[in-house]
Motif scaffolding. Structure first.
Motif, PDB file in Angstrom:
ATOM      1  N   ASP A   1      34.094  36.963  18.490  1.00 57.92           N
ATOM      2  CA  ASP A   1      35.297  37.370  19.163  1.00 57.92           C
ATOM      3  C   ASP A   1      35.152  37.108  20.568  1.00 57.92           C
ATOM      4  OD1 ASP A   1      36.421  37.930  16.785  1.00 57.92           O
ATOM      5  OD2 ASP A   1      35.687  40.255  17.043  1.00 57.92           O
ATOM      6  N   LEU A   2      33.971  37.024  21.030  1.00 60.35           N
ATOM      7  CA  LEU A   2      33.534  36.742  22.659  1.00 60.35           C
ATOM      8  C   LEU A   2      32.996  35.241  22.689  1.00 60.35           C
ATOM      9  CD1 LEU A   2      31.468  39.973  23.326  1.00 60.35           C
ATOM     10  CD2 LEU A   2      34.117  39.292  24.142  1.00 60.35           C
ATOM     11  N   THR A   3      33.712  34.745  23.959  1.00 60.39           N
ATOM     12  CA  THR A   3      33.131  33.531  24.454  1.00 60.39           C
ATOM     13  C   THR A   3      31.783  33.520  25.058  1.00 60.39           C
ATOM     14  OG1 THR A   3      33.983  33.652  26.692  1.00 60.39           O
ATOM     15  CG2 THR A   3      35.432  32.626  24.773  1.00 60.39           C
ATOM     16  N   VAL A   4      31.013  32.377  24.914  1.00 56.80           N
ATOM     17  CA  VAL A   4      29.705  32.516  25.821  1.00 56.80           C
ATOM     18  C   VAL A   4      29.735  33.024  27.171  1.00 56.80           C
ATOM     19  CG1 VAL A   4      27.724  31.110  26.378  1.00 56.80           C
ATOM     20  CG2 VAL A   4      28.857  30.726  24.289  1.00 56.80           C
ATOM     21  N   ALA A   5      30.526  32.659  27.956  1.00 57.32           N
ATOM     22  CA  ALA A   5      30.827  33.018  29.220  1.00 57.32           C
ATOM     23  C   ALA A   5      30.916  34.557  29.265  1.00 57.32           C
ATOM     24  CB  ALA A   5      31.997  32.459  29.978  1.00 57.32           C
ATOM     25  N   ALA A   6      32.000  35.216  28.442  1.00 58.52           N
ATOM     26  CA  ALA A   6      32.195  36.515  28.385  1.00 58.52           C
ATOM     27  C   ALA A   6      30.986  37.396  28.205  1.00 58.52           C
ATOM     28  CB  ALA A   6      33.373  36.899  27.679  1.00 58.52           C
ATOM     29  N   LEU A   7      30.184  36.947  27.047  1.00 59.55           N
ATOM     30  CA  LEU A   7      29.049  37.534  26.617  1.00 59.55           C
ATOM     31  C   LEU A   7      27.642  37.611  27.674  1.00 59.55           C
ATOM     32  CD1 LEU A   7      27.321  38.774  24.266  1.00 59.55           C
ATOM     33  CD2 LEU A   7      26.862  36.457  23.598  1.00 59.55           C
ATOM     34  N   LEU A   8      27.656  36.393  28.582  1.00 57.12           N
ATOM     35  CA  LEU A   8      26.992  36.541  29.443  1.00 57.12           C
ATOM     36  C   LEU A   8      27.104  37.484  30.642  1.00 57.12           C
ATOM     37  CD1 LEU A   8      25.879  32.513  29.688  1.00 57.12           C
ATOM     38  CD2 LEU A   8      24.528  34.581  28.676  1.00 57.12           C
ATOM     39  N   SER A   9      28.504  37.473  30.918  1.00 59.10           N
ATOM     40  CA  SER A   9      28.988  38.335  32.085  1.00 59.10           C
ATOM     41  C   SER A   9      28.503  39.814  31.428  1.00 59.10           C
ATOM     42  CB  SER A   9      30.359  38.464  32.341  1.00 59.10           C
ATOM     43  OG  SER A   9      31.056  38.472  31.032  1.00 59.10           O
ATOM     44  N   GLN A  10      28.872  40.208  30.451  1.00 59.99           N
ATOM     45  CA  GLN A  10      28.822  41.391  30.008  1.00 59.99           C
ATOM     46  C   GLN A  10      27.186  41.913  29.765  1.00 59.99           C
ATOM     47  OE1 GLN A  10      31.036  43.841  29.250  1.00 59.99           O
ATOM     48  NE2 GLN A  10      32.589  42.749  29.833  1.00 59.99           N
ATOM     49  N   VAL A  11      26.435  41.003  29.421  1.00 56.76           N
ATOM     50  CA  VAL A  11      24.861  40.985  29.414  1.00 56.76           C
ATOM     51  C   VAL A  11      24.501  41.433  30.862  1.00 56.76           C
ATOM     52  CG1 VAL A  11      22.632  40.106  29.175  1.00 56.76           C
ATOM     53  CG2 VAL A  11      24.539  39.707  27.289  1.00 56.76           C
TER      54      VAL A  11
ATOM     55  N   ILE B   1      26.020  42.579  33.389  1.00 62.17           N
ATOM     56  CA  ILE B   1      26.514  43.769  33.982  1.00 62.17           C
ATOM     57  C   ILE B   1      25.846  44.858  33.227  1.00 62.17           C
ATOM     58  CG2 ILE B   1      28.554  45.600  33.657  1.00 62.17           C
ATOM     59  CD1 ILE B   1      30.322  43.014  33.982  1.00 62.17           C
ATOM     60  N   GLY B   2      25.349  44.930  32.057  1.00 62.49           N
ATOM     61  CA  GLY B   2      24.762  45.785  31.077  1.00 62.49           C
ATOM     62  C   GLY B   2      23.283  45.854  31.467  1.00 62.49           C
ATOM     63  N   VAL B   3      22.528  44.744  32.191  1.00 66.56           N
ATOM     64  CA  VAL B   3      21.341  45.029  32.668  1.00 66.56           C
ATOM     65  C   VAL B   3      21.310  45.542  33.950  1.00 66.56           C
ATOM     66  CG1 VAL B   3      19.588  43.260  33.392  1.00 66.56           C
ATOM     67  CG2 VAL B   3      20.484  42.864  31.546  1.00 66.56           C
ATOM     68  N   VAL B   4      22.089  45.522  34.828  1.00 68.48           N
ATOM     69  CA  VAL B   4      22.263  45.840  36.134  1.00 68.48           C
ATOM     70  C   VAL B   4      22.550  47.367  35.898  1.00 68.48           C
ATOM     71  CG1 VAL B   4      23.742  46.136  38.256  1.00 68.48           C
ATOM     72  CG2 VAL B   4      23.198  43.909  37.261  1.00 68.48           C
ATOM     73  N   LEU B   5      23.398  47.806  35.170  1.00 66.24           N
ATOM     74  CA  LEU B   5      23.455  49.299  34.834  1.00 66.24           C
ATOM     75  C   LEU B   5      22.314  49.911  34.290  1.00 66.24           C
ATOM     76  CD1 LEU B   5      27.282  49.370  33.348  1.00 66.24           C
ATOM     77  CD2 LEU B   5      26.571  49.944  35.683  1.00 66.24           C
ATOM     78  N   LEU B   6      21.611  49.148  33.469  1.00 68.32           N
ATOM     79  CA  LEU B   6      20.225  49.723  32.642  1.00 68.32           C
ATOM     80  C   LEU B   6      19.249  49.798  33.998  1.00 68.32           C
ATOM     81  CD1 LEU B   6      18.731  50.543  30.430  1.00 68.32           C
ATOM     82  CD2 LEU B   6      17.974  48.092  29.930  1.00 68.32           C
ATOM     83  N   LEU B   7      19.194  49.062  34.986  1.00 66.25           N
ATOM     84  CA  LEU B   7      18.198  49.100  35.850  1.00 66.25           C
ATOM     85  C   LEU B   7      18.519  50.194  36.930  1.00 66.25           C
ATOM     86  CD1 LEU B   7      17.688  45.296  37.000  1.00 66.25           C
ATOM     87  CD2 LEU B   7      16.227  47.072  35.730  1.00 66.25           C
ATOM     88  N   LEU B   8      19.668  50.449  37.120  1.00 64.51           N
ATOM     89  CA  LEU B   8      20.369  51.441  37.998  1.00 64.51           C
ATOM     90  C   LEU B   8      20.196  52.794  37.383  1.00 64.51           C
ATOM     91  CD1 LEU B   8      23.888  50.191  39.215  1.00 64.51           C
ATOM     92  CD2 LEU B   8      21.667  50.316  40.494  1.00 64.51           C
ATOM     93  N   ASN B   9      20.080  52.705  35.980  1.00 61.24           N
ATOM     94  CA  ASN B   9      19.937  54.183  35.099  1.00 61.24           C
ATOM     95  C   ASN B   9      18.591  54.279  35.211  1.00 61.24           C
ATOM     96  OD1 ASN B   9      19.446  55.831  32.461  1.00 61.24           O
ATOM     97  ND2 ASN B   9      21.559  55.867  32.887  1.00 61.24           N
ATOM     98  N   ALA B  10      17.592  53.167  34.909  1.00 63.71           N
ATOM     99  CA  ALA B  10      16.175  53.544  35.112  1.00 63.71           C
ATOM    100  C   ALA B  10      15.795  53.971  36.584  1.00 63.71           C
ATOM    101  CB  ALA B  10      15.499  52.214  34.613  1.00 63.71           C
ATOM    102  N   GLN B  11      16.212  53.525  37.575  1.00 62.69           N
ATOM    103  CA  GLN B  11      15.837  53.921  38.912  1.00 62.69           C
ATOM    104  C   GLN B  11      16.502  55.389  38.955  1.00 62.69           C
ATOM    105  OE1 GLN B  11      14.459  52.436  41.557  1.00 62.69           O
ATOM    106  NE2 GLN B  11      14.368  54.443  42.398  1.00 62.69           N
TER     107      GLN B  11
END
Length: 412
Positions: free
Chosen positions: A158-168, A170-180
């Motif tokens: 249901d997701l294009t490669v570009a949409a999947l990469l953008s979501q990944v 965003i998720g990594v950035v939010l995870l790093l912020l949460n870890a900080q």
């Protein structure tokens, strides 16, 4: 001209360090593992802090209601205040252990005095990092759920490669912020404990000076008591036996009968052996010289062989502690054995020695009748000896038994 001999030696140090699996790679791998372990320990400690913050808030709520209800009656108010102080000290002690584990176990778990306004204020201030920690872990849980939904959508196409990469991304950035955020909450926890629980440097120094002056006076008093005890043992025991021995030898010298002379000399020989045993006991009370060649467990085994009460010893020390610590623990064990044999009518004494939370810990327990007085001359002198080495001695001896003597000393 022919070429020189080919050099086939070991590569130089830089090449070896840069080679895969070399010392530099091994050190880098160890650092990464250590960083991951530290991050995981911080996350677990902050998560535990959320639970302790909830427990602290519930305790403060119950304490406020109990204090308000007991205010009209002074006796009830004093009892409630004592209970609040005791349970607040327990909660603060748990917080200190959590923070010690958060710091990697450095510094041990400090003792907590009777809780006052400083400790009550700390439990109230812990509400803020507790709420923030719950919020951070709640966002982390929401992120895990969204990541699962995203993965399921990607697997269905249901997701294009570009949409999947953008979501990944965003998720990594939010995870790093949460870890900080979690790491920052750990720092806030340590800062709160340092500001609200630990005294100011000058006050801590003054308290330490007072403690050292008190312990010095207590050590001098303990030495005087021990000297009086040795003098009494020499006067009432060994001196009297030597006087009797001299009288026996005098009678043997004046005797004209060979059989009587032989009997007197044989009795004098037995009295002399007992005098030597008593002298050895007095010498061991002054200083256990066997510790020069043997460790504490072996020396206590020698004491157990001479004891009239069966003794079971378990000594689990990874390293041999300082001589002063061994000497103090030796005297504590001997005093406990003497009390168990003379006053408690015990049939078994167990001695357990191990290391816990940076302290050498010895627990002496007998199955006797109990009733030992911690303020007595022997036990109070031992408590002063233990306190002189920044340790503590606790005696539990209810009527009917059992009696437990617990000594804890820093490893040094």
């Amino acid at each position: 001209m022919p070429d020189g001999p080919a050099v086939t030696g070991v590569p130089d140090g830089r090449a070896a360090a840069d080679a895969p699996g070399g010392p530099a790679a091994s050190a880098a791998s160890s650092r990464r593992v250590g960083s991951l372990a530290s991050a995981g320990r911080t996350a677990l400690a902050v998560a535990a802090g959320v639970l302790t913050a909830v427990a602290g808030l519930l305790f403060l709520l119950v304490a406020a209601v109990a204090a308000a209800g007991s205010a009209p009656a002074p006796p009830a108010r004093r009892r409630v205040a004592a209970l609040i102080s005791r349970y607040a000290a327990t909660l603060v002690r748990l917080e200190r252990r959590r923070l010690t584990w958060l710091s990697g176990g450095a510094g041990g778990s400090p003792a907590v005095r009777t809780a006052g306004w400083r400790e009550i204020g700390y439990l109230a201030a812990r509400a803020l990092p507790g709420v923030l920690g719950a919020f951070a872990f709640g966002l982390l849980a929401i992120g895990v759920v969204l990541a699962g939904i995203l993965l399921r959508a990607a697997l269905r196409g249901d997701l294009t490669v570009a949409a999947l990469l953008s979501q990944v991304v965003i998720g990594v950035v939010l995870l790093l912020l949460n870890a900080q955020a979690v790491a920052s909450l750990g720092a806030v926890d340590r800062w709160l404990a340092q500001r609200l629980l630990d005294p100011e440097p000058r006050a801590a120094l003054e308290a330490r000076v007072r403690e050292l002056a008190t312990s010095r006076a207590q050590v001098i008093a303990a030495v005087d008591v021990e000297r009086q005890r040795i003098e009494r043992d020499l006067h009432d025991g060994l001196q009297q036996r030597l006087v009797a021995l001299g009288m026996l030898l005098g009678r043997a010298r004046r005797s004209r009968q060979a059989d009587r002379t032989y009997a007197l000399i044989a009795q004098a020989h037995e009295d002399l052996q007992r005098a030597v045993e008593e002298l050895r006991e007095v010498a061991w009370r002054v200083y256990p010289s066997a510790l020069d060649d043997s460790d504490l467990g072996e020396v206590l085994g020698m004491v157990a062989q001479r004891s009239t009460v069966p003794v079971r010893i378990r000594c689990d020390l990874p390293l041999r502690p300082d001589r002063q610590i061994e000497t103090v623990l030796y005297f504590v064990a001997c005093e406990a054995l003497t009390n168990a044999a003379k006053h408690a009518a015990a049939t078994l004494v167990t001695i357990d020695i191990d290391v816990r939370e940076g302290n050498v810990r010895m627990r002496v327990r007998d199955d006797g009748t109990g009733g030992a007085d911690p303020s007595g001359r022997g036990l109070s002198g031992l408590a002063r000896r233990v306190a002189a080495l920044d340790g503590r001695l606790r005696v539990e001896s209810p009527a009917g038994g059992p009696t437990t003597v617990l000594a804890e000393l820093p490893c040094g």
